[in-house]
Design an enzyme around this catalytic site. Structure first.
Site, short mmCIF file in Angstrom:
data_model
loop_
_atom_site.label_atom_id
_atom_site.label_comp_id
_atom_site.label_asym_id
_atom_site.label_seq_id
_atom_site.Cartn_x
_atom_site.Cartn_y
_atom_site.Cartn_z
N LYS A 97 -3.59 -4.88 9.07
CA LYS A 97 -2.16 -4.57 8.91
C LYS A 97 -1.55 -4.10 10.23
CE LYS A 97 1.00 -2.04 5.92
NZ LYS A 97 1.08 -1.22 4.70
N ILE A 127 3.54 11.08 4.45
CA ILE A 127 2.56 11.50 3.44
C ILE A 127 1.28 11.98 4.13
CG2 ILE A 127 1.26 10.74 1.39
CD1 ILE A 127 4.30 10.62 0.93
N GLY A 183 8.37 -5.44 4.32
CA GLY A 183 9.35 -4.67 5.10
C GLY A 183 10.72 -4.89 4.49
N LYS A 217 -3.30 2.50 -2.21
CA LYS A 217 -2.89 3.35 -1.10
C LYS A 217 -4.12 3.54 -0.20
CE LYS A 217 -1.82 7.49 -2.99
NZ LYS A 217 -1.40 8.89 -2.76
N LEU A 270 -1.48 10.21 4.72
CA LEU A 270 -2.70 9.63 4.13
C LEU A 270 -3.36 10.52 3.07
CD1 LEU A 270 -4.39 8.15 7.34
CD2 LEU A 270 -2.94 6.95 5.71
N CYS A 281 -3.16 4.46 12.43
CA CYS A 281 -3.67 5.84 12.39
C CYS A 281 -4.13 6.23 13.79
CB CYS A 281 -4.89 5.95 11.47
SG CYS A 281 -4.67 5.23 9.86
N SER A 341 0.81 -1.22 0.00
CA SER A 341 0.00 0.00 0.00
C SER A 341 0.85 1.28 0.00
CB SER A 341 -0.88 0.00 1.25
OG SER A 341 -1.63 1.19 1.31
C1 LIG Z 1 5.77 6.38 0.31
C2 LIG Z 1 5.06 5.36 1.13
C3 LIG Z 1 3.68 5.49 1.32
C4 LIG Z 1 2.99 4.55 2.09
N1 LIG Z 1 1.64 4.67 2.23
C5 LIG Z 1 0.94 3.74 2.94
C6 LIG Z 1 -0.48 3.84 3.05
O1 LIG Z 1 -1.13 4.72 2.46
N2 LIG Z 1 -1.12 2.90 3.82
C7 LIG Z 1 -0.46 1.89 4.46
O2 LIG Z 1 -1.08 1.05 5.12
N3 LIG Z 1 0.91 1.75 4.33
C8 LIG Z 1 1.61 2.65 3.61
N4 LIG Z 1 2.97 2.51 3.48
C9 LIG Z 1 3.68 1.39 4.15
C10 LIG Z 1 3.97 0.24 3.18
O3 LIG Z 1 2.79 -0.29 2.63
C11 LIG Z 1 4.78 -0.89 3.87
O4 LIG Z 1 4.03 -1.44 4.93
C12 LIG Z 1 6.11 -0.41 4.44
O5 LIG Z 1 6.68 0.60 3.64
C13 LIG Z 1 7.14 -1.54 4.59
O6 LIG Z 1 7.45 -2.14 3.35
P1 LIG Z 1 8.72 -1.68 2.45
O7 LIG Z 1 9.91 -1.61 3.36
O8 LIG Z 1 8.85 -2.72 1.37
O9 LIG Z 1 8.38 -0.34 1.89
C14 LIG Z 1 3.69 3.45 2.70
C15 LIG Z 1 5.08 3.34 2.50
C16 LIG Z 1 5.77 4.26 1.72
C17 LIG Z 1 7.25 4.08 1.52
#
Ligand SMILES: Cc1cc2nc3c(=O)[nH]c(=O)nc-3n(C[C@H](O)[C@H](O)[C@H](O)COP(=O)(O)O)c2cc1C
Length: 311
Positions: free
Chosen positions: A169, A74, A251, A48, A76, A133, A24
């Site tokens: 999540k 960001i 992650g 997202k 949300l 949140c 997401s």
């Molecule tokens: C730019 C960005 C925006 C994100 N936006 C959301 C979001 O809107 N909702 C959410 O549940 N997680 C959001 N995440 C978290 C990711 O879905 C994920 O759980 C987290 O980044 C760990 O995975 P990664 O290390 O592969 O990025 C966001 C992560 C990044 C980097």
């Protein structure tokens, strides 16, 4: 056993072509990434976060790179429920991959509004509840840090989700993630995803101010991977295995080796987040790499690898 690997997985009753999702917030609502990656080759796609109303999010700067990762604040930012239905759902309807809509909110009622409205949409396989949140009705305490709140929000959203899969999540910013996982499962979660980002800070030493306008942001990327693998294995051993609830792990995943680590630790499927920004082709490479590994290790079905960590 050339080309004989069965890459499909069963995820909370849903048959996925392979165990690879995009996480997401890192691929928008899919249309943004359609030119860079073949979304139909994915096992699943997660939007997202969507909230009941449009949100502008936090002021700039809201992203900063760190050693082996990044911070995002960001806040949300999203187009809101109605615009999502009008403009984005018709695009998502055409996908072969399973579509999960990530839902966020400031009150339980806001989550319910989104889930109830989307529960009738055929294009959606399930929901991912972003419980990282602040709950404004409880003085801003993050939903996902208290088992009682997690139980309540999961139960109430599940009640309006119809036949959609409800995936909760988990945030890693808690004392014992298994207690939170147990609360979600007890309240009817069909699946769990983990992990969300870690709250972190970067300081500009010249201005002596935080780099992000929001002061703090969520740390993601390769820097968090070993902690994510540990937490996944903990939740698998202490909750998910016995309850037969599938896990979606994320992650810091960059490569097939990373993805396989998560699968051995206990997940049924994985999601790639931050690395999509570095290499939008990474999901495709990961799917191929998992296949190669299974052929080399003579594993006929990828689903057989889940939770095979030896002591
Ligand atoms: C730019 C960005 C925006 C994100 N936006 C959301 C979001 O809107 N909702 C959410 O549940 N997680 C959001 N995440 C978290 C990711 O879905 C994920 O759980 C987290 O980044 C760990 O995975 P990664 O290390 O592969 O990025 C966001 C992560 C990044 C980097």
């Amino acid at each position: 056993m050339k080309n004989k690997v069965d890459m499909s997985v069963e995820f909370a009753g849903l048959k996925l072509a392979n165990p690879v999702f995009t996480a997401s917030g890192t691929c928008g609502y899919a249309d943004e990434m359609a030119d860079f990656m073949d979304l139909n080759s994915l096992g699943g796609f997660i939007t997202k976060s969507i909230t009941a109303r449009t949100r502008k999010g936090n002021p700039d700067p809201r992203i900063v790179e760190t050693d082996s990762g990044m911070l995002n604040a960001i806040g949300l930012a999203n187009i809101g429920l109605e615009k999502f239905i009008e403009e984005k759902l018709p695009i998502l309807e055409k996908f072969k991959s399973a579509v999960f809509v990530n839902i966020a909110g400031e009150t339980i009622d806001e989550y319910i509004t989104v889930a109830e409205r989307l529960s009738k949409e055929k294009a959606i396989a399930g929901f991912e509840l972003n419980i990282s949140c602040p709950n404004v009705k409880k003085g801003g305490i993050t939903f996902g840090t208290e088992p009682e709140q997690v139980e309540q929000i999961t139960r109430e959203v599940k009640a309006v989700s119809g036949d959609k899969i409800l995936m909760v999540k988990l945030t890693p910013s808690v004392t014992d993630i298994s207690e939170i996982a147990k609360a979600a499962v007890k309240a009817g979660a069909d699946a769990l995803s983990l992990i969300n980002t870690f709250t972190a800070m970067v300081i500009d030493i010249e201005t002596q101010r935080p780099v992000l306008a929001n002061r703090t942001g969520g740390l993601s990327g390769p820097a968090i991977k070993p902690i994510a693998v540990y937490l996944v294995n903990k939740v698998y051993n202490e909750v998910a295995k016995k309850a037969k609830v599938p896990l979606l792990g994320m992650g810091g995943i960059r490569t097939a080796v990373d993805a396989i680590e998560f699968i051995i630790a206990g997940v049924t499927a994985i999601a790639v987040g931050t690395w999509n920004f570095v290499d939008p082709g990474s999901c495709k490479k990961i799917i191929e790499g998992i296949k190669q590994y299974c052929m080399r290790k003579e594993i006929p079905k990828i689903s057989e690898l889940t939770g095979t960590l030896k002591s």
